[in-house]
Design a protein around this motif. Structure first.
Motif, PDB file in Angstrom:
ATOM      1  N   GLN A 108       3.044   6.149  -0.883  1.00  0.00           N
ATOM      2  CA  GLN A 108       4.278   6.668  -0.292  1.00  0.00           C
ATOM      3  C   GLN A 108       5.088   7.452  -1.312  1.00  0.00           C
ATOM      4  O   GLN A 108       5.693   8.480  -0.984  1.00  0.00           O
ATOM      5  N   SER A 109       5.092   6.979  -2.540  1.00  0.00           N
ATOM      6  CA  SER A 109       5.825   7.691  -3.586  1.00  0.00           C
ATOM      7  C   SER A 109       5.211   9.052  -3.851  1.00  0.00           C
ATOM      8  O   SER A 109       5.917  10.045  -4.043  1.00  0.00           O
ATOM      9  N   LEU A 110       3.880   9.124  -3.838  1.00  0.00           N
ATOM     10  CA  LEU A 110       3.185  10.367  -4.182  1.00  0.00           C
ATOM     11  C   LEU A 110       3.060  11.332  -3.008  1.00  0.00           C
ATOM     12  O   LEU A 110       3.174  12.553  -3.182  1.00  0.00           O
ATOM     13  N   PHE A 111       2.831  10.792  -1.818  1.00  0.00           N
ATOM     14  CA  PHE A 111       2.442  11.650  -0.692  1.00  0.00           C
ATOM     15  C   PHE A 111       3.361  11.561   0.520  1.00  0.00           C
ATOM     16  O   PHE A 111       3.109  12.190   1.541  1.00  0.00           O
ATOM     17  N   GLY A 112       4.432  10.787   0.425  1.00  0.00           N
ATOM     18  CA  GLY A 112       5.374  10.727   1.530  1.00  0.00           C
ATOM     19  C   GLY A 112       5.299   9.422   2.294  1.00  0.00           C
ATOM     20  O   GLY A 112       4.330   8.665   2.175  1.00  0.00           O
ATOM     21  N   PRO A 113       6.340   9.138   3.076  1.00  0.00           N
ATOM     22  CA  PRO A 113       6.435   7.848   3.779  1.00  0.00           C
ATOM     23  C   PRO A 113       5.363   7.666   4.837  1.00  0.00           C
ATOM     24  O   PRO A 113       4.828   8.627   5.399  1.00  0.00           O
ATOM     25  N   ALA A 114       5.047   6.398   5.081  1.00  0.00           N
ATOM     26  CA  ALA A 114       4.112   6.016   6.138  1.00  0.00           C
ATOM     27  C   ALA A 114       4.540   4.653   6.653  1.00  0.00           C
ATOM     28  O   ALA A 114       5.015   3.818   5.875  1.00  0.00           O
ATOM     29  N   PRO A 115       4.397   4.409   7.943  1.00  0.00           N
ATOM     30  CA  PRO A 115       4.819   3.115   8.488  1.00  0.00           C
ATOM     31  C   PRO A 115       3.914   1.994   7.993  1.00  0.00           C
ATOM     32  O   PRO A 115       2.725   2.211   7.703  1.00  0.00           O
ATOM     33  N   VAL A 116       4.466   0.779   7.900  1.00  0.00           N
ATOM     34  CA  VAL A 116       3.683  -0.355   7.413  1.00  0.00           C
ATOM     35  C   VAL A 116       2.531  -0.679   8.355  1.00  0.00           C
ATOM     36  O   VAL A 116       1.562  -1.326   7.949  1.00  0.00           O
ATOM     37  N   GLU A 117       2.614  -0.188   9.589  1.00  0.00           N
ATOM     38  CA  GLU A 117       1.518  -0.430  10.533  1.00  0.00           C
ATOM     39  C   GLU A 117       0.214   0.198  10.056  1.00  0.00           C
ATOM     40  O   GLU A 117      -0.875  -0.255  10.428  1.00  0.00           O
ATOM     41  N   VAL A 118       0.316   1.244   9.237  1.00  0.00           N
ATOM     42  CA  VAL A 118      -0.889   1.868   8.684  1.00  0.00           C
ATOM     43  C   VAL A 118      -1.646   0.859   7.821  1.00  0.00           C
ATOM     44  O   VAL A 118      -2.864   0.686   7.945  1.00  0.00           O
ATOM     45  N   LEU A 119      -0.918   0.182   6.923  1.00  0.00           N
ATOM     46  CA  LEU A 119      -1.543  -0.831   6.078  1.00  0.00           C
ATOM     47  C   LEU A 119      -2.018  -2.013   6.907  1.00  0.00           C
ATOM     48  O   LEU A 119      -3.118  -2.533   6.691  1.00  0.00           O
ATOM     49  N   ARG A 120      -1.203  -2.422   7.860  1.00  0.00           N
ATOM     50  CA  ARG A 120      -1.587  -3.550   8.720  1.00  0.00           C
ATOM     51  C   ARG A 120      -2.890  -3.260   9.453  1.00  0.00           C
ATOM     52  O   ARG A 120      -3.816  -4.082   9.467  1.00  0.00           O
ATOM     53  N   ASP A 121      -2.984  -2.080  10.063  1.00  0.00           N
ATOM     54  CA  ASP A 121      -4.172  -1.740  10.836  1.00  0.00           C
ATOM     55  C   ASP A 121      -5.399  -1.582   9.943  1.00  0.00           C
ATOM     56  O   ASP A 121      -6.515  -1.950  10.329  1.00  0.00           O
ATOM     57  N   GLY A 122      -5.188  -1.032   8.741  1.00  0.00           N
ATOM     58  CA  GLY A 122      -6.312  -0.888   7.822  1.00  0.00           C
ATOM     59  C   GLY A 122      -6.862  -2.237   7.399  1.00  0.00           C
ATOM     60  O   GLY A 122      -8.089  -2.444   7.363  1.00  0.00           O
ATOM     61  N   LEU A 123      -5.971  -3.162   7.075  1.00  0.00           N
ATOM     62  CA  LEU A 123      -6.416  -4.505   6.709  1.00  0.00           C
ATOM     63  C   LEU A 123      -7.107  -5.189   7.884  1.00  0.00           C
ATOM     64  O   LEU A 123      -8.116  -5.879   7.711  1.00  0.00           O
ATOM     65  N   ARG A 124      -6.573  -4.979   9.069  1.00  0.00           N
ATOM     66  CA  ARG A 124      -7.163  -5.599  10.260  1.00  0.00           C
ATOM     67  C   ARG A 124      -8.590  -5.095  10.484  1.00  0.00           C
ATOM     68  O   ARG A 124      -9.497  -5.871  10.807  1.00  0.00           O
ATOM     69  N   ALA A 125      -8.790  -3.802  10.268  1.00  0.00           N
ATOM     70  CA  ALA A 125     -10.126  -3.234  10.430  1.00  0.00           C
ATOM     71  C   ALA A 125     -11.092  -3.786   9.385  1.00  0.00           C
ATOM     72  O   ALA A 125     -12.238  -4.133   9.693  1.00  0.00           O
ATOM     73  N   LEU A 126     -10.633  -3.884   8.144  1.00  0.00           N
ATOM     74  CA  LEU A 126     -11.488  -4.420   7.089  1.00  0.00           C
ATOM     75  C   LEU A 126     -11.836  -5.876   7.347  1.00  0.00           C
ATOM     76  O   LEU A 126     -12.957  -6.324   7.059  1.00  0.00           O
ATOM     77  N   MET A 127     -10.898  -6.615   7.904  1.00  0.00           N
ATOM     78  CA  MET A 127     -11.135  -8.026   8.210  1.00  0.00           C
ATOM     79  C   MET A 127     -12.185  -8.196   9.310  1.00  0.00           C
ATOM     80  O   MET A 127     -12.783  -9.265   9.441  1.00  0.00           O
ATOM     81  N   SER A 128     -12.394  -7.150  10.098  1.00  0.00           N
ATOM     82  CA  SER A 128     -13.351  -7.242  11.207  1.00  0.00           C
ATOM     83  C   SER A 128     -14.778  -6.920  10.783  1.00  0.00           C
ATOM     84  O   SER A 128     -15.711  -7.104  11.565  1.00  0.00           O
ATOM     85  N   VAL A 129     -14.961  -6.428   9.546  1.00  0.00           N
ATOM     86  CA  VAL A 129     -16.306  -6.096   9.067  1.00  0.00           C
ATOM     87  C   VAL A 129     -17.079  -7.390   8.847  1.00  0.00           C
ATOM     88  O   VAL A 129     -16.603  -8.287   8.155  1.00  0.00           O
ATOM     89  N   PRO A 130     -18.291  -7.514   9.429  1.00  0.00           N
ATOM     90  CA  PRO A 130     -19.050  -8.754   9.252  1.00  0.00           C
ATOM     91  C   PRO A 130     -19.523  -8.922   7.817  1.00  0.00           C
ATOM     92  O   PRO A 130     -19.776  -7.950   7.104  1.00  0.00           O
ATOM     93  N   GLY A 131     -19.642 -10.181   7.398  1.00  0.00           N
ATOM     94  CA  GLY A 131     -20.157 -10.461   6.075  1.00  0.00           C
ATOM     95  C   GLY A 131     -21.653 -10.255   6.010  1.00  0.00           C
ATOM     96  O   GLY A 131     -22.300  -9.970   7.029  1.00  0.00           O
ATOM     97  N   PRO A 132     -22.258 -10.412   4.837  1.00  0.00           N
ATOM     98  CA  PRO A 132     -23.702 -10.164   4.677  1.00  0.00           C
ATOM     99  C   PRO A 132     -24.555 -11.002   5.616  1.00  0.00           C
ATOM    100  O   PRO A 132     -25.517 -10.501   6.186  1.00  0.00           O
ATOM    101  N   ASP A 133     -24.200 -12.257   5.803  1.00  0.00           N
ATOM    102  CA  ASP A 133     -25.010 -13.124   6.660  1.00  0.00           C
ATOM    103  C   ASP A 133     -24.967 -12.661   8.097  1.00  0.00           C
ATOM    104  O   ASP A 133     -25.999 -12.546   8.761  1.00  0.00           O
TER     105      ASP A 133
END
Length: 215
Positions: free
Chosen positions: A181-206
Motif C-alpha cells: 500500500q505504501s509503494l503502490f497505493g491503497p487496497a481494501p483489507v478484503e484483498v488480503l483476506r481473500d488471498g489468504l482464504r484462497a491459499l488456505m483452500s489449496v490441498p496439501g501433498p497428501d
C-alpha cells in the motif's frame, strides 16, 4: 485556575501524535523537525513539550500505541475457543488498525502505510525504537503462536508445522500488504483476506496425491 480534565489532556495528546504521524509519513523522521510538528498540530512549543520531549519519544509513542492495539486484538482472539479463521482474523485486526487512522491522509491517500515504512527505515539507527518494535513483535508473534496451537488442537490446521513458523508467516503477510500500500497505493483489507482464504483452500501433498490417484 480551572482544572484541566483528563478528556482534554487525552485529546491534546492525540492531536500531537496525529500531527507527528503525518509529518513523519510525509517527510521521514530525520527531515521532520519539532517545528514541523508544532505547525502541523497548530500548538505552541510549551503545549507539545508538556507531553513529549522530542521526536524520539513521539515516534516511540506512535509505534507503541499501534503495536499495543494489535497485540490486544490477537491476544483476545487467542482466548477464543475456537479462534477465528486466519483470513477473518487478519482482516478484522488490520481493518480495525487502519480504520482508527483513516483520518490521517496525505493528499487524500492514507498516511499510515507510509508511516510504517518510515518506521522500518529508522529502526537500525534508533535503539529505543528498535526495542519498542522488538518487544511488540515478540508479543504479537507469541499471540499468533497460541492461536495456531489452538487451530492444531481442534484439527483445523495440520499439526506437523511448527506454530512459530505459521506465526512468522502471518505477520510477514500483513507487513507485506502494508508495504504494498505504501509503494503502490491503497487496497481494501478484503484483498488480503481473500488471498489468504484462497491459499488456505489449496490441498496439501497428501490430498493432492489422493486426487491424482482418483483421476
Amino acid at each position: 485556575m480551572a482544572r484541566v480534565s483528563q478528556e482534554h489532556l487525552d485529546a491534546r495528546r492525540r492531536q500531537i501524535l496525529d500531527a507527528a504521524a503525518l509529518c513523519f509519513a510525509r517527510n521521514g523522521f530525520h527531515a521532520t523537525s519539532m517545528q514541523d510538528v508544532l505547525k502541523e498540530a497548530d500548538l505552541s512549543a510549551g503545549a507539545v513539550y508538556r507531553y513529549f520531549s522530542g521526536k524520539e519519544e513521539l515516534i516511540a509513542a506512535i509505534v507503541g500505541e499501534v503495536l499495543g492495539e494489535v497485540q490486544t486484538a490477537f491476544e483476545a482472539a487467542a482466548r477464543q475457543s475456537p479462534p477465528p479463521r486466519p483470513d477473518q482474523l487478519v482482516a478484522s485486526v488490520l481493518g480495525r488498525t487502519l480504520g482508527l487512522r483513516e483520518s490521517l491522509t496525505l493528499d487524500g491517500v492514507p498516511a499510515f502505510p507510509r508511516l510504517v515504512v518510515q518506521v522500518w527505515t529508522e529502526v537500525p539507527r534508533n535503539d529505543e525504537l528498535a526495542a519498542v518494535l522488538g518487544k511488540g513483535y515478540a508479543a504479537v508473534r507469541a499471540a499468533w503462536t497460541r492461536i495456531v496451537e489452538a487451530y492444531q488442537e481442534e484439527g483445523t490446521m495440520r499439526p506437523d508445522i511448527a506454530p512459530d513458523h505459521v506465526a512468522r508467516t502471518m505477520i510477514a503477510a500483513v507487513l507485506g500488504f502494508i508495504a504494498q500500500q505504501s509503494l503502490f497505493g491503497p487496497a481494501p483489507v478484503e484483498v488480503l483476506r481473500d488471498g489468504l482464504r484462497a491459499l488456505m483452500s489449496v490441498p496439501g501433498p497428501d490430498r493432492a496425491s489422493e486426487g491424482s490417484q482418483l483421476g
